[in-house]
Design a protein around this motif. Structure first.
Motif, short mmCIF file in Angstrom:
data_model
loop_
_atom_site.label_atom_id
_atom_site.label_comp_id
_atom_site.label_asym_id
_atom_site.label_seq_id
_atom_site.Cartn_x
_atom_site.Cartn_y
_atom_site.Cartn_z
N VAL A 138 1.04 -1.02 0.29
CA VAL A 138 0.63 -0.11 0.35
C VAL A 138 0.41 1.01 -0.36
O VAL A 138 0.69 2.70 -0.20
CB VAL A 138 -0.94 0.27 1.50
N TRP A 139 2.23 1.31 0.56
CA TRP A 139 3.29 2.04 1.07
C TRP A 139 3.48 2.86 -0.35
O TRP A 139 4.21 3.75 -0.94
CB TRP A 139 3.86 1.83 2.41
N ALA A 140 4.20 1.78 -1.28
CA ALA A 140 4.63 1.09 -2.08
C ALA A 140 4.08 2.52 -3.56
O ALA A 140 4.43 3.01 -4.22
CB ALA A 140 5.48 0.20 -2.65
N ALA A 141 2.50 1.82 -3.51
CA ALA A 141 1.73 2.99 -4.01
C ALA A 141 1.17 4.05 -3.91
O ALA A 141 1.46 5.28 -5.35
CB ALA A 141 0.74 1.89 -4.73
N ALA A 142 1.27 4.14 -2.69
CA ALA A 142 1.18 5.85 -1.71
C ALA A 142 2.28 6.50 -2.27
O ALA A 142 2.13 7.73 -2.30
CB ALA A 142 0.42 5.48 -0.66
N LYS A 143 3.32 6.32 -1.96
CA LYS A 143 4.51 7.30 -1.92
C LYS A 143 5.21 7.82 -2.58
O LYS A 143 4.97 9.12 -2.37
CB LYS A 143 6.00 6.19 -1.96
N PRO A 144 4.84 7.72 -4.38
CA PRO A 144 5.41 9.02 -5.38
C PRO A 144 4.26 9.58 -5.41
O PRO A 144 4.92 10.98 -5.50
CB PRO A 144 5.95 7.73 -5.99
N VAL A 145 3.04 9.51 -5.28
CA VAL A 145 1.49 10.60 -5.21
C VAL A 145 2.19 11.82 -4.16
O VAL A 145 2.62 12.47 -4.11
CB VAL A 145 0.55 9.78 -4.84
N ILE A 146 2.56 10.75 -2.67
CA ILE A 146 2.41 11.74 -1.35
C ILE A 146 4.06 12.71 -1.68
O ILE A 146 4.37 14.12 -1.18
CB ILE A 146 2.31 11.14 -0.44
N ARG A 147 5.19 11.98 -2.70
CA ARG A 147 6.07 12.77 -2.51
C ARG A 147 5.52 13.90 -3.36
O ARG A 147 6.69 14.94 -2.77
CB ARG A 147 7.44 12.23 -3.16
N GLN A 148 5.19 14.25 -4.50
CA GLN A 148 4.95 14.80 -5.00
C GLN A 148 3.59 16.09 -5.14
O GLN A 148 4.38 16.92 -5.44
CB GLN A 148 3.77 14.60 -6.83
N ALA A 149 3.29 15.33 -4.46
CA ALA A 149 2.49 16.66 -3.36
C ALA A 149 2.89 17.37 -2.56
O ALA A 149 3.27 18.58 -1.80
CB ALA A 149 1.13 15.63 -2.74
N GLU A 150 4.09 16.79 -1.66
CA GLU A 150 4.85 17.09 -0.42
C GLU A 150 5.50 18.55 -1.41
O GLU A 150 6.02 19.74 -0.98
CB GLU A 150 5.52 16.22 0.15
N ARG A 151 6.23 17.93 -2.70
CA ARG A 151 6.69 19.27 -3.60
C ARG A 151 6.72 20.32 -3.46
O ARG A 151 6.52 21.19 -3.70
CB ARG A 151 7.26 18.00 -4.22
N GLN A 152 5.07 20.31 -3.73
CA GLN A 152 3.85 21.09 -4.30
C GLN A 152 2.86 21.86 -3.33
O GLN A 152 2.08 22.55 -3.57
CB GLN A 152 3.31 20.71 -5.23
N ARG A 153 3.36 21.60 -1.85
CA ARG A 153 2.11 21.78 -1.30
C ARG A 153 2.74 22.94 -0.54
O ARG A 153 3.70 23.34 -0.22
CB ARG A 153 2.24 20.80 -0.18
N PRO A 154 1.98 24.23 0.00
CA PRO A 154 1.35 25.45 0.57
C PRO A 154 2.48 25.13 2.00
O PRO A 154 2.43 24.72 1.91
CB PRO A 154 0.33 26.02 0.77
N ALA A 155 3.15 26.17 2.26
CA ALA A 155 4.35 26.02 3.98
C ALA A 155 2.81 26.32 4.76
O ALA A 155 3.18 25.50 5.92
CB ALA A 155 4.73 27.24 3.68
N ALA A 156 2.30 26.75 4.02
CA ALA A 156 1.25 26.72 5.24
C ALA A 156 0.11 25.45 5.78
O ALA A 156 -0.36 25.45 6.70
CB ALA A 156 -0.08 28.24 5.21
N GLU A 157 -0.09 25.25 4.84
CA GLU A 157 -1.17 23.64 4.29
C GLU A 157 0.46 22.60 5.56
O GLU A 157 0.90 22.22 5.37
CB GLU A 157 -0.82 23.18 3.08
N PHE A 158 -0.32 21.35 6.22
CA PHE A 158 -0.51 20.31 6.67
C PHE A 158 -1.00 19.19 6.78
O PHE A 158 -1.91 19.13 5.98
CB PHE A 158 -0.71 20.49 8.33
N ALA A 159 -0.51 18.04 6.35
CA ALA A 159 -1.11 16.89 6.62
C ALA A 159 -2.10 16.60 7.72
O ALA A 159 -0.87 16.31 8.82
CB ALA A 159 -0.24 15.65 5.83
N VAL A 160 -2.43 15.33 8.16
CA VAL A 160 -3.31 14.90 8.97
C VAL A 160 -3.49 13.34 8.52
O VAL A 160 -3.61 13.07 8.02
CB VAL A 160 -4.26 15.25 9.64
N LEU A 161 -3.38 12.60 9.54
CA LEU A 161 -3.76 11.21 9.72
C LEU A 161 -4.48 10.61 10.16
O LEU A 161 -5.40 11.12 10.64
CB LEU A 161 -2.37 9.76 9.93
#
Length: 265
Positions: free
Chosen positions: A60-83
């Motif tokens: 599951v993580w192997a499939a999600a990792k590239p999508v999350i890494r791309q999103a992290e590079r494009q995320r505005p500084a003020a935006e944060f993630a939750v689990l």
């Protein structure tokens, strides 16, 4: 359309099977997928692939990792993630029982149902939302009721133990600010684990949960039910839980139901 897209398909794959499940509006089966592909993939091939494939958190993580890494590079500084953690039951009323397909208590229905129970950990940042870990509940441990002497089965690990294990693994993979969960996962051990990992939490608490309004009250064992203190209007209240070191902030929400009655969270 399917015949065109998968005219070269000769074996069942995860993408193929996933697309089939997503696009289907009725009951799905190995025979149904084979028929949809015009026999290019036999139902025996689908069955063998399903039997040989065990999907776990690593996949599951192997499939999600590239999508999350791309999103992290494009995320505005003020935006944060939750689990977000939750458990679900995929009902399988007509499937032969096994360690995976067995009876589980459905809190939404207030009764036991037969099906597949799983705990998932979901990552959310802005509009991006996808699972990063999942644990299937397998009841492999035999338990004898001392009163009735009847034997039942249980999972080797509890859902809360699965959560704590997933959080420790997630700590190595993603950055996030809060864990969001319902009251089922609001145990002191879970809360302390979240704090130890350097994060905060937003969870529902049962109204019967005992708290004290002063730290010294905890030391003296002076606790009361959470619904006993008077909450300031539309303001949170600092309280101490018995086994959680820092004070927590509790907000109370009152909802008006359709029948005119009130619900309190």
């Amino acid at each position: 359309m399917w015949g065109v897209i998968f005219e070269l398909a000769r074996t069942c794959t995860l993408d193929l099977h996933t697309d089939y499940l997503i696009s289907s509006t009725g009951q799905t089966s190995a025979t149904g997928l084979s028929r949809l592909l015009g026999g290019a993939v036999s139902h025996d091939q689908v069955t063998r692939w399903l039997s040989s494939s065990y999907l776990d958190s690593a996949q599951v993580w192997a499939a999600a990792k590239p999508v999350i890494r791309q999103a992290e590079r494009q995320r505005p500084a003020a935006e944060f993630a939750v689990l977000l953690v939750d458990d679900s039951i995929l009902e399988k009323a007509h499937t032969d029982p096994s360690a995976l397909i067995c009876t589980h208590y459905d809190h939404r229905k207030g009764r036991f149902v037969k099906g597949l129970n799983f705990v998932s950990l979901r990552y959310q940042a802005g509009e991006l939302s996808l699972p990063i870990a999942v644990e299937l509940i397998e009841k492999t441990e035999a338990v004898v009721d001392p009163k009735t002497q009847k034997t039942s089965a249980k999972s080797k690990f509890t859902k809360n133990e699965y959560l704590r294990a997933m959080l420790r693994v997630a700590q190595q993979h993603v950055r996030y600010r809060y864990l969001l969960a319902d009251s089922w996962y609001a145990s002191a051990e879970n809360l302390n684990t979240v704090l130890e990992l350097g994060h905060d939490f937003v969870l529902a608490l049962a109204s019967s949960r005992t708290v004290t309004l002063r730290d010294k009250g905890r030391k003296n064992g002076q606790f009361q039910a959470l619904d006993a203190p008077l909450f300031p209007d539309e303001q949170p209240l600092h309280v101490w839980l018995s086994s959680v070191q820092p004070a927590v902030l509790v907000a109370r929400q009152i909802f008006l139901n359709k029948d005119g009655s009130q619900g309190v969270l």
